[in-house]
Structure formats: C-alpha cells, structure tokens
Design an enzyme around this catalytic site. Structure first.
Site, PDB file in Angstrom:
ATOM      1  CB  SER A   1      -0.937  -0.007   1.214  1.00 45.85           C
ATOM      2  OG  SER A   1      -1.736   1.158   1.237  1.00 45.85           O
ATOM      3  CB  ILE A   2       3.312   2.651   2.347  1.00 42.94           C
ATOM      4  CG1 ILE A   2       2.201   2.948   3.366  1.00 42.94           C
ATOM      5  CG2 ILE A   2       4.366   3.766   2.373  1.00 42.94           C
ATOM      6  CD1 ILE A   2       1.465   4.252   3.129  1.00 42.94           C
TER       7      ILE A   2
ATOM      8  N   GLY B   1       4.145   2.638  11.524  1.00 44.24           N
ATOM      9  CA  GLY B   1       3.709   1.521  12.339  1.00 44.24           C
ATOM     10  C   GLY B   1       4.740   1.120  13.380  1.00 44.24           C
TER      11      GLY B   1
ATOM     12  CB  CYS C   1      -1.960   8.387   7.547  1.00 41.80           C
ATOM     13  SG  CYS C   1      -2.844   7.166   8.554  1.00 41.80           S
TER      14      CYS C   1
ATOM     15  N   GLY D   1      -1.153  11.380  20.372  1.00 41.62           N
ATOM     16  CA  GLY D   1      -0.565  12.553  21.015  1.00 41.62           C
ATOM     17  C   GLY D   1       0.925  12.408  21.229  1.00 41.62           C
TER      18      GLY D   1
ATOM     19  CG  HIS E   1      -7.719   8.048   9.487  1.00 44.29           C
ATOM     20  ND1 HIS E   1      -8.202   6.885  10.030  1.00 44.29           N
ATOM     21  CD2 HIS E   1      -6.472   7.745   9.019  1.00 44.29           C
ATOM     22  CE1 HIS E   1      -7.300   5.917   9.897  1.00 44.29           C
ATOM     23  NE2 HIS E   1      -6.246   6.418   9.280  1.00 44.29           N
TER      24      HIS E   1
ATOM     25  CD  GLN F   1      -7.379   5.308   4.655  1.00 46.06           C
ATOM     26  OE1 GLN F   1      -7.917   6.401   4.789  1.00 46.06           O
ATOM     27  NE2 GLN F   1      -7.929   4.325   3.959  1.00 46.06           N
TER      28      GLN F   1
END
Length: 340
Positions: A11-12, A111, A141, A196, A223, A303
């Site tokens: 995907s990336i 990740g 993302c 955060g 998102h 995303q």
C-alpha cells in the site's frame, strides 16, 4: 541522481515508488515483494525491477511466471537509501537485521515506534533534525495530518493546549480481514491514544500540551479529526489564511458539495489522481472557528497517501540533497502534481 530501493511494494511502497519515479533527482532501482501476487506482476509491467524480499521464495516468482532480477541481497548494496514498506513490526526487524548489516540508510514507516529510529520525520517540523541521519521513522498518516494543522496554527499563535478526537477508518479498501463492520470501537479505550505522544516525537514543544482520543468507525475512505486548540490569541481569518499558506493542506467548503469524506474522495477521483489519492489533507472551512482564542476545526486524512510526499522529502533530507525543507516540499509537490 540517487538510488532508492523500495523494500515492500504494498500500500505504501507502491505509492512511494511512483512518487520517487516522478522526481528528477532520484530513481527507483528496484522494488521487493514477499510473494508472487498481482502487485508483483504489475510492478514488473510498470517497469520496476522486481526482487524477492525473502531469498528462499525466489523460486515462487519464477514458478508463477513473474520475472525477478534476484533477491534483496543482490540489490541492496546498490541503494543509497531504502524506503521500507513492510507491515508493522517488520520494519524494525528489517532495520536491525538488514539495513544496519549492509550499512545502508533507511526510512521505516509509522507503524514502528519512535524509539526504533534516530528521529521521527515530518517535512514541516523535523526536516532539519533528520538532515544527514541514517535511520528515520516516517510518522503515520494521522500524525502527519496533525503535524500539518498544528504547523498552520503555530504559525499565527502559540499553542497552549491541543485536544483532538480521531475518528479512524476501520480498514483500507483492499483489506477484507479488519473491522468493525457494524460497531464503533474505542481504539484504544484508554486516554490518551498513542497519537498525542507520536505528535510529540515530531514536535517536542507540544509535550504535555496535547491530548488525543480515538475511535474506529465502519468506513474505508478516510480518517477524520475534530481539533480543539487553545492558543495565545488568534482569530478565524488568521487561521483560514494560515491554512491556505501551509503546504499540503486544502481548505474545502461543504457549501460547494464537500459535505462528507465520500465527496472528498470523489474530488480526488475527478482530479484524476492515481488510486484516488489525496496527498493533501482536507480541512472543512465552515468548521474553522475561534472562540476565546480556542481554535476549532475538522479535517479529513486519506490514510493511504498523505505520507507519500513526506517520504520523498525525507529521502532528500537524509541524503543531504536539499537543505531547505520548503524547497524540497515545493519540488516534490510539483513533480507529483499536488495542488499545494
């Protein structure tokens, strides 16, 4: 012209490969796959040199009739840098067992944990910190999107406290294993969520000033973030102007039909974007408000693609190809055809 190897054409990885291929100062010398699937075949059809990520599986590609140039070990020494597109936790293992072993610079994805690399990258905030480094983590993302909006707000006022609720998509469109299908899931149920602290890994000055919570909802498209930021003093016009001036942020109006993430994705399709990617984040203009110096707004994050131009900028920073982050951003955006 620097040599870039994409380890993990998923995907990336496939998006980074296409983005790198569009630049005039870098080239893709190869991509890797662990199995001979349709993505592997399409990589070859697109002209990328394909290598087996796991040497013992090379014969599987040959048996499937998919041409392979060799294995990862055959090409990695030719790379100036590797962009790792492996699944979560595999990137860290690759860093320790492959990239450091071969002495090649590498970018791992969001990740992995912040402590797994020398620093965490965002084009606007940490380009200079990552300049010339060997091993960098490209944040997720969601973190990338939050860093962009925090940059815009920070450009006109000091951030005193940031509170963000993340409404996360359940799965990518091609993912048939992940849910939920019919539920809203606190993820995590504890507060703060990891987002955060992840932002703080890029923006240390927000330590103790940012609080995030997150839920997962049954959608695959994007998102969404609901942002509330206490500032030292600003107004709506200043924030709108700051968003307009910040790279890779689009300000869209619900009054023009952008009343959902579905419509934003339709916009990306109508733009002719490959895979309907929206590398820019989208802020709803009507959502922007300032009450008692507290900024409110909502933004949408694609995303699968908002981190892609950041990977290109990270390559330039790590290989010391361009010292000015804004010049790299402009160069990347122009080559990729981004709006801003």
């Amino acid at each position: 012209m620097v040599n870039v190897l994409i380890n993990g054409y998923g995907s990336i990885g496939k998006r980074v490969a296409d983005a790198v291929a569009k630049q005039d100062d870098m080239k893709v010398i190869g991509v890797t796959k662990t199995k001979p699937d349709f993505e592997a075949r399409m990589a070859v059809e697109k002209g990328y040199k394909l290598f087996a990520a796991i040497p013992e599986r090379k014969h599987l590609f040959e048996e499937a009739g998919i041409p392979v140039e060799g294995t990862l070990d055959d090409i990695i020494e030719d790379a100036d840098i590797v962009v790792d597109g492996a699944p979560k936790k595999i990137g860290k293992a690759n860093l320790e067992n492959v990239y450091k072993k071969h002495g090649v610079k590498a970018i791992i994805q969001g990740g992995e944990k912040a402590g797994d690399a020398q620093d965490s990258f965002n084009s606007l905030w940490s380009y200079n910190r990552c300049y010339g480094k060997d091993y960098i983590r490209l944040v997720s993302c969601n973190t990338t999107g939050l860093c962009r909006s925090m940059y815009a707000i920070n450009s006109v006022a000091d951030i005193l406290k940031a509170r963000i609720v993340l409404i996360r998509r359940a799965a990518d469109p091609n993912d048939v294993k992940t849910g939920p299908v019919n539920a809203i899931v606190p993820n995590p149920v504890s507060v703060p969520s990891h987002h955060g602290p992840d932002v703080v890994s890029v923006i240390p000055e927000l330590d103790g000033k940012i609080m995030t919570s997150a839920v997962i909802v049954p959608t695959t498209l994007m998102h969404m973030h609901s942002i509330m930021v206490e500032t030292s003093g600003t107004n709506r016009d200043e924030i709108i102007d700051a968003l307009a001036k910040t790279p890779r942020i689009l300000t869209l109006k619900a009054s023009e039909g952008f009343d959902s993430t579905a419509k934003i994705i339709e916009y990306a399709r109508d733009l002719g974007r490959s895979r309907y990617d929206l590398n820019e984040i989208a802020v709803w203009e009507e959502s922007v408000n300032v009450v008692d110096n507290e900024v409110y707004m909502m933004q949408a994050i694609h995303q699968e693609s908002d981190v892609i131009p950041e990977n290109v900028d990270c390559i330039r920073a790590m290989l010391e190809m361009e010292s000015d982050n804004l010049k790299s951003i402009e160069k990347t955006n122009k080559a990729m055809g981004l709006i801003k």
